[in-house]
Structure formats: C-alpha cells, structure tokens
Design an enzyme around this catalytic site. Structure first.
Site, PDB file in Angstrom:
ATOM      1  N   HIS A 150      20.503 -41.696  11.494  1.00  0.00           N
ATOM      2  CA  HIS A 150      20.397 -41.331  10.079  1.00  0.00           C
ATOM      3  C   HIS A 150      20.891 -39.922   9.757  1.00  0.00           C
ATOM      4  O   HIS A 150      20.203 -39.132   9.091  1.00  0.00           O
ATOM      5  CB  HIS A 150      18.958 -41.499   9.610  1.00  0.00           C
ATOM      6  N   TYR A 172       3.770 -48.335   7.376  1.00  0.00           N
ATOM      7  CA  TYR A 172       4.089 -49.218   6.261  1.00  0.00           C
ATOM      8  C   TYR A 172       3.927 -50.664   6.700  1.00  0.00           C
ATOM      9  O   TYR A 172       3.824 -50.961   7.896  1.00  0.00           O
ATOM     10  CB  TYR A 172       5.520 -48.977   5.772  1.00  0.00           C
ATOM     11  N   ASP A 184      20.988 -49.795   8.141  1.00  0.00           N
ATOM     12  CA  ASP A 184      19.526 -49.603   8.211  1.00  0.00           C
ATOM     13  C   ASP A 184      18.808 -50.731   7.463  1.00  0.00           C
ATOM     14  O   ASP A 184      17.701 -50.559   6.965  1.00  0.00           O
ATOM     15  CB  ASP A 184      19.117 -48.233   7.651  1.00  0.00           C
ATOM     16  N   HIS A 237      16.916 -53.890  11.357  1.00  0.00           N
ATOM     17  CA  HIS A 237      15.632 -54.343  11.888  1.00  0.00           C
ATOM     18  C   HIS A 237      15.393 -55.787  11.444  1.00  0.00           C
ATOM     19  O   HIS A 237      15.931 -56.241  10.427  1.00  0.00           O
ATOM     20  CB  HIS A 237      14.479 -53.480  11.356  1.00  0.00           C
ATOM     21  N   HIS A 242      22.652 -50.389  13.186  1.00  0.00           N
ATOM     22  CA  HIS A 242      21.213 -50.110  13.047  1.00  0.00           C
ATOM     23  C   HIS A 242      20.635 -51.010  11.964  1.00  0.00           C
ATOM     24  O   HIS A 242      20.923 -50.851  10.772  1.00  0.00           O
ATOM     25  CB  HIS A 242      20.991 -48.638  12.659  1.00  0.00           C
TER      26      HIS A 242
END
Length: 543
Positions: free
Chosen positions: A427, A297, A495, A281, A279
C-alpha cells in the site's frame, strides 16, 4: 504606547519573525503585562503580511505563555509572561505537523479521561454532556460551520466528570491550542455533520452507561475520524485495533465493512496478457471460516467467484490472495481459494514463530509464496518476529510482505535491508500523503527499492489519501516517485474487496485507471503488471 516593528525580510518562517519581534517588545518592556497587542489589521499593515501569518505568530506567542486572547476583544500580554507555565512551544516543521502533534496528545489524554469520566460522572455531569451534544447538533443543523464551541464544551464536561482538576486544565489547554491551529491553516472540514454528532453521542452514551471500556473506544474512534477529516490519518498506533485489547468487544461492537462495488467497470486501457492483481482477500462464509475474536473489523462475504468476476471485467489474468488480519494464522480460507483457482493464483499467508518446516512446505505446495507481517492491525505478529520468520522462509525462496507505515518505522532501511529474504511493502508504504515524498521514512523505502532487495505495491491508495474520490490526486507524486526509483521492483494491486475503508467505496476500474495516470509508458506498465509479479510469485512465462 509607541511600538516600532521592522518590515520583514521574507524569511522561511514569516510567523516566527513576527512572533520574535513581539517577544523582543515584551522583553524590553515596551509591551507591559496586561497590555493589548495591536489589532490583526494593524499587524498585517506593519509587517506587510496576510492574516494567516499574523494569526500563526499570535498562536506561537500563546504557546510560549507570553500572550492570552479574549474572544471578540483581542490579544493581550500575559500578566506573568516570564513565569513558569506549562506550554507547547514546538509547532513542528509545518502547520499540519503542528496539528498532528497536538492531536497525538489529545488521542492519548482524552481517551483516558473519557474512561475516568465513565466511572466518576454525576447526574449534573451527564446533563452537561447532553446539553453539549444538543448544542453541537443545533450548530450542525444551522450549517454555520462553527461547531467548535460545542465540541470544546463537551470535552470540558468530560474533563469535569473525570474529577481530576489537572486533567481538566490540560484538556482545556489542548482544545484551545488545537482551535488556534485550525484558524491558521486551511484544512478539509468535511464530516461536520450527522456523523460528527453521532460520534459525540456515542461517547456520551458510553459515559452515561458507566462503561469505561466503551467510553475509551468511542473517544478513540472519534479522534481517528477527526484525524481523517483533517487529512492527518496514519499516525502510529491510530488503528482501532488497539482498543480491542481494552476489555472484550462483542460481535455487534466490532465495525462492519462495506461491500466492494458489485459493478466493476473496465479500465480506459487494456491490460497486457498475464497481468496480475498482487493483493486481494477472500472472506467467508463465517460458518466455514470463522473470524478471530479480537479483530479490527467484520467483512461481508467476498468469495472467490466474486473476485474472479472483478478480474475478468478488468482483463486481469492472475491474482495473489493475501491472508487478512481477521483470520489470524488460520490460512484455510486463503489457501482453499488458491487451490480452487488453480495456477493463475498465488497466496501470501500469516504464520507465527512456531510454524514448522513441514507446514511451510505444505503451504508452498498449495500456492503460498510469502509470509505477511502485519504491524498495523492485529494479526498475532510482532516486530521481534520478523527476523525469526525470515530465517524460516528463506530456504523456500519466499518473500516477507510487510504492512507498515514507513513514516513511523525507525531504521527502515537497516532493518529490512539486512534480512535474508526479499521484502514487499504494502500500500505505497501506508504513509499518509500529507507527509510528502521528502519524508525520511519514504526516502528510506525508495532507497530499499534502488538497492534491489525490496518491492513496493501500488495499492490501497484510498488508505493514505486526504481526498474522498478517485483519482486521489495527492497519491500520484508518491506513486511516481516509487516507479522512478526502480520500475523492476514495483507491483500493482486492487486490495479487493477493500476491507475497512473510511472513504466512499471505489470502483476497481477507476483504481486501474490511476495506474495509467501514474505510468503512461506501456512498456513500464508491462513490467509492473506482468513481468515483475511473474518473477516474484513464480508464475509461468506468458506465451
């Protein structure tokens, strides 16, 4: 007046038995309306308990409307203890839950009152608000640890500016009950400083500007930070994104994220070949991949090259790039990164119910293996879309990845267990650690793991912890319970680049170290880092 109390039998709830004995004295007339209760010291001696048990008992009697307190004087029987009054009787199964209940009420009520105050405030109201912020700032500078009086004065001024006497009474009541609860339980008090003063000043400025939308958003964000400081984060609807639907936020009003730690360090152990970060981004550049307007955000640029550098430092060979909420259903940035990265990467995309079979097949060819349904932050997907999407992706053997708080999702096992595809829960279930491994929602998630139809990612631990620094020890019991439930259905992830984090930015090497703490057995780590992601995402076997 002679009063006789009985020694306690050490029940499950000492405060409740103390409160009940005092209730009995009031009902019998031994404690008349207006009578002063024995002092804290005497009650401690009478019941052979500590101060916290006595304070909690008095707080419960106040909630019942039977007792009032006068600062510096003591507790007294109410003048009309049996009259009909608004009261909060339930404190929840534990003290922290009692705090959560009251803060939930404050969240909805005080946000609304801040908006009303922005429309109705007078010059004298603004002076009171300014005086309250100044008093709070002075209390913080003195470092006396008691800014509560200034905070109560501020909200009293906000309520008065709303020009609604019922709201005024209710806010005073809630503030008083909240202060009482804080005296009966030890909670983290970090953040009682410049950030706290800035939050109140933002609310004051929005009210002074006469902008209800800004006032509501400012109040909302302050209460979210208050929840964070108390270790109560993660309640349903507590994300800032809900405030984006109230008026249009300008680009400067959307919170900006900190960047990931630019100097990742290796972990204490060497990951096995074929290890996968499940995971992460990529973001930007915004000129090429613009963000949606109603986002939560604004991230800094985080291109594939930076992500590769982090993976190489950690010794991780593979990665799964997940579509973030700020791009909505525009998956170009995610899919372009996966194409550029080659076969060591896979994608999880976001689509709506109108997506066509041909579009899904094109994304599959580009490396997509799942659809993300984000039920916490805005992404254009709703709960009602889950089954519809599951039916569409089932022929491709994709999975459905869910960003949900399992403690706030009703019928989790029945809903997800009946879908025609596997589900992946982000998560650690996004449940705050303060709710504990025995929470029904967390137990449902473990049952889904045991059933063999769901997977859980050990990721985003900083989103659920009540601590501020790695190794986030309060996360360990949850992580270990997940691995114990079914190690063949557990994944690990960074993450990266950790968008929208409300704690100090962690180092990715420290996050990988935490996996070694949770899973000391190398063979089990091999499954979590290599074997499980290879099965789920379709990576080639490791030579």
């Amino acid at each position: 007046m002679s009063m006789t109390f009985h020694k306690l039998s050490r029940p499950k709830s000492l405060p409740e038995e103390i409160a009940q004995q005092i209730r009995d004295q009031i009902a019998a007339g031994d404690l008349a309306p207006g009578a002063r209760l024995p002092s804290e010291a005497r009650l401690q001696a009478e019941f052979d308990v500590g101060r916290s048990a006595v304070r909690e008992a008095i707080s419960r009697l106040k909630d019942d409307g039977l007792v009032v307190t006068r600062q510096g004087v003591g507790a007294f029987v109410a003048e009309d203890p049996h009259g009909s009054k608004f009261r909060i009787q339930s404190t929840g199964p534990d003290l922290m839950t009692g705090l959560r209940y009251i803060l939930e009420m404050r969240l909805e009520i005080e946000v609304a009152v801040a908006g009303m105050a922005a429309r109705r405030r007078s010059k004298s109201d603004l002076r009171r608000l300014g005086d309250a912020v100044a008093a709070l700032s002075a209390a913080v500078e003195r470092q006396d640890g008691q800014p509560e009086a200034a905070q109560r004065a501020f909200w009293s001024a906000v309520a008065a500016a709303a020009r609604n006497p019922h709201m005024n009474d209710l806010i005073r009541y809630l503030e008083g009950r909240f202060a009482d609860r804080l005296q009966t339980v030890r909670v983290p008090q970090a953040g009682q400083g410049a950030d706290l003063v800035a939050e109140y000043e933002t609310i004051r400025a929005a009210i002074a500007a006469g902008d209800p939308d800004k006032a509501r958003r400012a109040a909302w964000r302050h209460l979210l930070r208050a929840a964070d400081r108390l270790g109560l984060r993660g309640l349903q609807g507590w994300d800032e994104s809900r405030m984006t639907v109230i008026g249009d936020m300008t680009e400067t009003e959307i919170p900006r994220c900190a960047a990931a730690d630019p100097a990742p360090r290796p972990a204490r152990f060497t990951p096995p070949p074929g290890s996968c970060d499940c995971h992460a981004h990529v973001f930007g550049p915004a000129e090429t991949y613009p963000y949606v307007h109603g986002r939560t955000y604004t991230p800094p640029d985080a291109p594939l090259a930076q992500y590769r550098k982090m993976l190489d430092t950690l010794g991780i060979d593979r990665g799964v790039i997940v579509q973030p909420s700020v791009y909505g259903t525009d998956n170009r940035a995610t899919l372009d990164a996966v194409r550029a990265g080659g076969d060591r990467y896979r994608a999880v995309v976001v689509v709506d119910e109108e997506v066509t079979e041909a579009e899904l097949e094109r994304m599959h060819a580009a490396g997509a293996r799942g659809v993300r349904v984000n039920l916490i932050f805005r992404s254009g997907i709703e709960v009602s879309d889950v089954r519809k999407l599951a039916d569409k992706i089932a022929p491709l053997d994709w999975h459905m990845q869910l960003l949900i708080d399992v403690s706030e999702f009703a019928d989790l096992r029945d809903t997800l267990g009946s879908l025609p595809v596997d589900t992946v829960i982000d998560h650690i279930g996004h449940m705050p650690t303060s709710r504990g491994v025995d929470h029904p929602g967390f137990r449902d998630m473990l049952a889904l793991l045991r059933d063999g139809r769901s997977w859980v990612k050990l990721s985003g631990s900083y989103r659920i912890t009540s601590e501020t620094e790695t190794p986030y020890e309060d996360v360990a019991p949850l992580a270990r319970a997940i691995v114990e439930a079914n190690p063949d259905r557990v994944l690990w992830a960074t993450d990266w680049p950790h968008p929208y984090v409300n704690v100090p930015m962690p180092n990715d090497g420290a996050l990988l170290d935490m996996l070694a703490d949770w899973v000391p057995d190398e063979e089990t780590r091999q499954r979590i880092l290599v074997d499980n992601p290879a099965r789920l995402y379709g990576f080639d076997p490791v030579a």
